[in-house]
Design an enzyme around this catalytic site. Structure first.
Site, PDB file in Angstrom:
ATOM      1  N   GLU A 189      -4.883   1.314   3.321  1.00 30.49           N
ATOM      2  CA  GLU A 189      -4.744   0.236   4.289  1.00 30.49           C
ATOM      3  C   GLU A 189      -4.813   0.366   5.016  1.00 30.49           C
ATOM      4  O   GLU A 189      -5.705   0.327   6.398  1.00 30.49           O
ATOM      5  CB  GLU A 189      -3.497  -0.199   3.871  1.00 30.49           C
ATOM      6  N   GLU A 190      -4.297   2.075   5.553  1.00 36.80           N
ATOM      7  CA  GLU A 190      -4.594   2.748   7.054  1.00 36.80           C
ATOM      8  C   GLU A 190      -5.529   3.201   7.784  1.00 36.80           C
ATOM      9  O   GLU A 190      -5.908   3.706   8.722  1.00 36.80           O
ATOM     10  CB  GLU A 190      -3.014   4.112   7.273  1.00 36.80           C
ATOM     11  N   ASP A 209       4.485  -5.516   4.195  1.00 36.44           N
ATOM     12  CA  ASP A 209       4.113  -4.892   5.060  1.00 36.44           C
ATOM     13  C   ASP A 209       4.155  -4.858   6.398  1.00 36.44           C
ATOM     14  O   ASP A 209       3.292  -4.624   7.498  1.00 36.44           O
ATOM     15  CB  ASP A 209       2.596  -4.477   5.110  1.00 36.44           C
ATOM     16  N   ASP A 250      -0.212   4.562   0.699  1.00 32.46           N
ATOM     17  CA  ASP A 250      -1.146   5.652   1.624  1.00 32.46           C
ATOM     18  C   ASP A 250      -0.291   5.227   2.709  1.00 32.46           C
ATOM     19  O   ASP A 250       0.425   4.466   3.078  1.00 32.46           O
ATOM     20  CB  ASP A 250      -2.608   5.429   2.157  1.00 32.46           C
ATOM     21  N   HIS A 301       0.920  -0.943  -0.379  1.00 32.78           N
ATOM     22  CA  HIS A 301       0.182   0.031  -0.185  1.00 32.78           C
ATOM     23  C   HIS A 301       0.615   1.255  -0.278  1.00 32.78           C
ATOM     24  O   HIS A 301       2.093   1.009   0.715  1.00 32.78           O
ATOM     25  CB  HIS A 301      -0.699  -0.064   1.203  1.00 32.78           C
ATOM     26  N   HIS A 318       4.089   3.278  12.363  1.00 36.80           N
ATOM     27  CA  HIS A 318       3.284   5.052  12.866  1.00 36.80           C
ATOM     28  C   HIS A 318       3.461   5.580  13.793  1.00 36.80           C
ATOM     29  O   HIS A 318       2.790   6.569  14.679  1.00 36.80           O
ATOM     30  CB  HIS A 318       1.990   3.485  13.924  1.00 36.80           C
ATOM     31  N   ASP A 376       6.989   1.613   5.817  1.00 34.47           N
ATOM     32  CA  ASP A 376       5.151   1.659   6.016  1.00 34.47           C
ATOM     33  C   ASP A 376       4.513   2.189   4.982  1.00 34.47           C
ATOM     34  O   ASP A 376       3.706   3.324   5.334  1.00 34.47           O
ATOM     35  CB  ASP A 376       4.762   1.513   7.364  1.00 34.47           C
TER      36      ASP A 376
END
Lengths: 483, 483
Positions: free
Chosen positions: A162-163, A191, A97, A95, A441, A128
Site C-alpha cells: 500500500e505504501e 486506513d 506494510d 495493509h 507517515h 497505519d
C-alpha cells in the site's frame, strides 16, 4: 456485555500481538526490506488461519525498479471465514506494510519496538495500518473465543504494497470481481483517521484529482536573455499568463462552467457540517499559514471536501535552482490539478480546461506551441450516509463511544476506496479508529491504547449491527416482494 | 604595403602558433585541467617576452570550489612594450583559457588539434580567444620583424580564468588602476564576434542586467493539495499573478516609469541601424522560434540592444521535476531580470520594480509574506562611436576589408568591457575579428584563415591609425592650449 468484557480482559494479549507485528520492519518502499514485507505477510496469513479462515495467497508477480532491479511483489491475502447465507458478507481491506522509519529521523523511541508512554502505543504501523487490521482480527477472535455465532461472513483483503502504490491490486480486484467479490455485501476500510483527537468519525467521501500539464514551446533550444530578450515571445511568459487565468485571489476557479455540475448543498448535508468537531485555529497552526480563505469551520470544511479547488504545483523546464541563470527556457510545462467533486465529469472538466486555456492563449497572439493534457484523472468517491453500512457503524460508535460520529470527507483522493467502489460497485465505508494526532507517515506514529481497544469493541459492535440491519433489510425486501 | 605583405607571407607561421596554443587543453572550468591553464599562461608569457615585452605574472591566490577543494588561480599576465611618450598607450585584453570540449560532444575533428578544412581553422579556442590574442601579438611582431618604429606603446592584460568568471580580475584592475593603467590611453578587447559572417563590426555597447528575486511564503512547510487546496492563499498563485503583471504579450514592460530614463533615439543612431547587415531570417532560424515580436531588422536590433527587456527565468521552490506532485509549495522564489540600458539608473529601476510588485500584491489581500530583492545589478556599457578609438578602428577596417564596419551593440552584458570601463574610466572598444558563425562555446568552434590573417592586418593597421589620430588630437589640444 460479554464481548466488551472479553476485549477489556485481553488488552495485554492484543497489545502483545501488535508489538509482534510492529517488530517486523515491513517497509515496502525500500527494496532491501522487501523480505521483511514477505515475512509480515506470512505472519498475517498465519493469524487469519488461526481464526479458522481459509487463506489464499495470490501472487502478483514482480515489478521493476527505476534502477533496473526486479523485485517480487508480496502476494495479496484473500481470506474467507463463514458462509452462512443468512449473514451479510463483510469484506475488510487492510495493509501490513509500513512507511520507512529510522530512530534518527526524530523518533523518541525505537520505531520497531512498540512502546507505551502515557497511554499511547508508539511504533511504525501502530495506526497505519497494523493496529486497525489487528483490531478487526481480534474482534473476530473475540466471537470465536466466546463460542458465539458469527454475526457476519468475513472476507479479508490484506496487502503488503500500500505504501508503495498498491501495485497490482486494482488488477487483482478486477480479476476477482466475479469470484471472490461476487457474494460480498459490504466493504470496510479502516486506513484513515478521525478529524479530531477525541471524537470518532465516519468517512463517506473523497475528492478526485484531475492533473493537468500545460506545455508551451518556442523551439528546441533554450535562449540567452541577453541575445534574445525583448524580441521573442517567451514561452514562460505565455505559461504564466495561462496559469494566472485559472484562479482569482479569493480561491475561485475562473474556468467557465467548472462549477456547473457541482452537487447542490442540501439542508441535511449542511447540518452534518455544523455538528463536526473541528478546531480551525489548531488546523491553521498545524499548517503554518497566517489566515485561511474562509473564516468559519463550515466554510473551510465545505471548501476542503465538497467544492472543487485548483492548485498550481510548479513548472518543469524553467530555471529552478538557487542563484541566477539568465535563460529564456524554450519549453516549459506548468503543472496544476483540480480536486473535483460529485457530479463533475472528468471529460467535461478536461474540455472546459482545454477550451479556457486555448482561449486565453489565442488572445496573446503568440507563435509558440501550446499543448494541454490531463495525464491523470482520479474520480471522487462519495458514499451514501443513509446506507445500512453507515447506519450500523453509527450505532456501533454510539454504543462504544457514547456519542455520534463526525461525518467527514477527505479533501484528498483515497485511491483504495475509489478503487474498491469502482471495480466492485459494492457499498464502501471508511471506518477509522485512529485519532487525528496519530501521526501516520510521521515520526512517533502511535495509536492510543484507548483507541486500539475501543476500536476493537467498535468493530465487534459493528458486526452485530450490520448483521441486524442487513437481516431487517433483507426481510423487508422479502416482505415487499410478497406484498 | 610592406606590413600586409609580411603578414600574408607568414600565414603558415601564424597558423603554426595557433595550432601550438590550441593543443593546450587550457579549460578553466574543469578543476583537473587547471595545470594545463597554468602551462598555457607560461606559453603566453614566453611569447610576449619574445616580442621584447617586460612580463609580470601577478598572482591572484587561490579559490575554493563548491566541494571544498582549494585550487590556485592562474596568475594574470601584465605585459608592457614601448614607452615612447609621443605614442599613445593601447592596452589589449585577452584570455587564453577555453570552454570545455570533447570530441564526443559532436566535434567533427579533435578539438585540441587545430585542423584546416575549406579555409576554416577548427579547434577549441580558435576564436575564443586564442586566435585574436595571437593575431594581436603577431601584428606587433610584424613591426618588430620589419624593424619598423612601433606606432604605439603596448600593454597586455592576459588572463586564464575568463570562462570561469574572471575570478580576481576586477580586484586586480582596481589595485593596478593607479600604476599599470595610469598611462593607458585606450583599451581594446577582441573577445566577441561580428554580427554577420562577412561584414566586419565594431561593438560600442552592451545592456546591463538587473536580476530580481520575488519571494512569496505562507509558512515553513509545503502543504498537500488534498488537505489544504481550496482553503489557503497559495504562495505560487500570488507569485504567478506578480510575474504575470510584469510584461504584456507584446513584450512591453508594465512597470510604471520603467521607460522614463531610456535615452531617446537620435537620427544619427537610427542611421547606424539601417546600415547594419543582419539577416533576420537566419537569426530566427538559428534560435528556432517561429516569429519575432517585431518584423523589421531595425526594430529587432533596437529592442535587442538599446531598449530594455524583461525575461522571466523560472521559479525556485515549486515542483519542477517530470511527473506529478500534488504539493502546495510553502515558499517560492520567482527569478526575472531586466536588461537595462542608458540612462536607466539601477537604484531607480529597483525602486520601480519593488513598488509595482508591492502594489499588485496588496490588491490580492494575501496574508503571505512578500520579499523582493535585486541580488545582482550589472550596469550597461556604452562607448562613444565618435571617439578616436572607434575612428581609428573604422579606418583600419576600411583599409583591410574595403568596407565600413557594422556598428553593433550586444544585448547581453559584457562584463569585461563594463569592468575595464568602470574601474579605469578609459575609452574601451570591442574590436572583434571572428565572424558570426565562429561557434564560440559550441562544438566545431573555428576561425577562418581569412579572418585570422585579415584580423592580424586589421590590428596592424589599427596601430598606425590610432597612433596618427592620437597625435593629431594631442597636437590639436596643444595648439588649443596655446591659443
Amino acid at each position: 456485555m460479554e464481548i466488551f468484557q472479553y476485549i477489556d480482559a485481553h488488552q495485554s494479549d492484543f497489545i502483545k500481538d501488535l508489538k509482534e507485528w510492529v517488530a517486523v520492519e515491513s517497509d515496502s518502499v525500500q527494496p532491501h526490506l522487501r523480505k521483511e514485507v514477505m515475512r509480515m505477510m506470512a505472519l498475517a496469513a498465519d493469524r487469519l488461519a488461526a481464526l479458522g479462515a481459509t487463506v489464499n495467497l495470490v501472487s502478483l508477480g514482480s515489478h521493476q525498479l527505476p534502477d533496473g532491479q526486479v523485485l517480487p511483489l508480496p502476494s495479496v491475502i484473500l481470506g474467507e471465514l463463514g458462509k452462512d447465507p443468512q449473514n451479510p458478507t463483510v469484506c475488510f481491506y487492510g495493509h501490513v506494510d509500513v512507511q520507512p522509519a529510522k530512530k534518527e529521523d526524530g523518533w523518541n523511541t525505537d520505531p520497531y519496538t512498540l512502546t507505551e508512554i502515557d497511554g499511547n502505543l508508539y511504533g511504525r504501523g501502530a495506526t497505519d495500518n497494523k493496529g486497525p487490521v489487528l483490531a478487526w482480527i481480534n474482534a473476530v477472535e473475540t466471537f470465536r473465543a466466546l463460542k458465539l455465532a458469527m454475526p457476519v461472513n468475513f472476507k479479508f483483503v490484506i496487502e503488503g504494497m500500500e505504501e508503495a502504490g498498491s501495485l497490482g491490486l486494482e488488477k487483482l480486484l478486477e480479476e476477482e470481481n466475479q469470484s471472490f467479490f461476487s457474494d460480498v455485501d459490504y466493504i470496510v476500510i479502516s486506513d484513515n483517521l478521525w478529524l479530531s483527537n477525541k471524537k470518532p468519525a465516519l468517512t463517506y467521501g473523497s475528492r478526485g484529482n484531475a492533473c493537468f500539464f500545460v506545455e508551451v514551446e518556442c523551439g528546441s533550444k533554450d535562449l540567452h536573455s541577453g541575445t534574445f530578450g525583448g524580441i521573442v515571445h517567451e514561452p514562460l511568459l505565455d505559461l504564466i499568463a495561462l496559469l494566472d487565468s485559472l484562479v482569482d485571489s479569493t480561491g475561485h476557479i475562473q474556468i467557465p462552467g467548472i462549477y456547473d455540475s457541482v452537487a447542490a448543498l442540501t439542508e441535511e448535508e449542511r447540518k452534518l457540517y455544523e455538528l463536526i468537531e473541528f478546531d480551525l485555529e489548531e488546523h491553521r497552526n498545524n499548517c503554518g499559514v497566517k489566515k485561511f480563505l474562509y473564516d468559519t469551520k463550515e466554510e473551510i470544511l465545505l471548501h476542503l471536501w465538497r467544492y472543487p479547488s485548483l492548485s498550481i504545483h510548479g513548472i518543469e523546464g524553467a530555471f529552478h535552482e538557487p542563484g541566477i541563470k539568465t535563460v529564456i527556457p524554450a519549453k516549459v510545462i506548468g503543472k496544476f490539478s483540480i480536486r473535483q467533486v460529485p457530479h463533475m465529469d472528468l471529460s467535461v472538466v478536461k474540455k472546459q480546461v482545454v477550451e479556457h486555456l486555448e482561449g486565453v492563449f489565442s488572445k496573446r497572439n503568440s507563435p509558440n506551441k501550446l499543448k494541454v493534457s490531463m495525464p491523470l484523472g482520479a474520480k471522487p468517491w462519495l458514499a451514501d450516509v443513509n446506507d445500512v453500512l453507515y447506519k450500523a457503524a453509527r450505532r456501533a460508535i454510539k454504543t462504544v463511544f457514547g456519542e455520534d460520529p463526525d461525518f467527514i470527507r477527505d479533501g484528498s483522493t483515497i485511491p483504495v476506496a475509489r478503487m474498491f467502489q469502482t471495480v466492485t460497485q459494492k457499498s464502501v465505508m471508511m471506518l477509522p479508529i485512529g485519532a487525528a494526532d496519530a501521526g501516520e507517515h510521521s515520526q512517533n506514529e502511535k495509536i492510543s491504547r484507548h483507541n486500539y481497544i475501543e476500536g476493537t469493541k467498535l468493530f465487534a459492535a459493528f458486526f452485530l449491527e450490520i448483521s441486524k440491519l442487513h437481516r431487517n433489510l433483507h426481510e423487508t425486501s422479502h416482505t415487499e416482494t410478497i406484498n
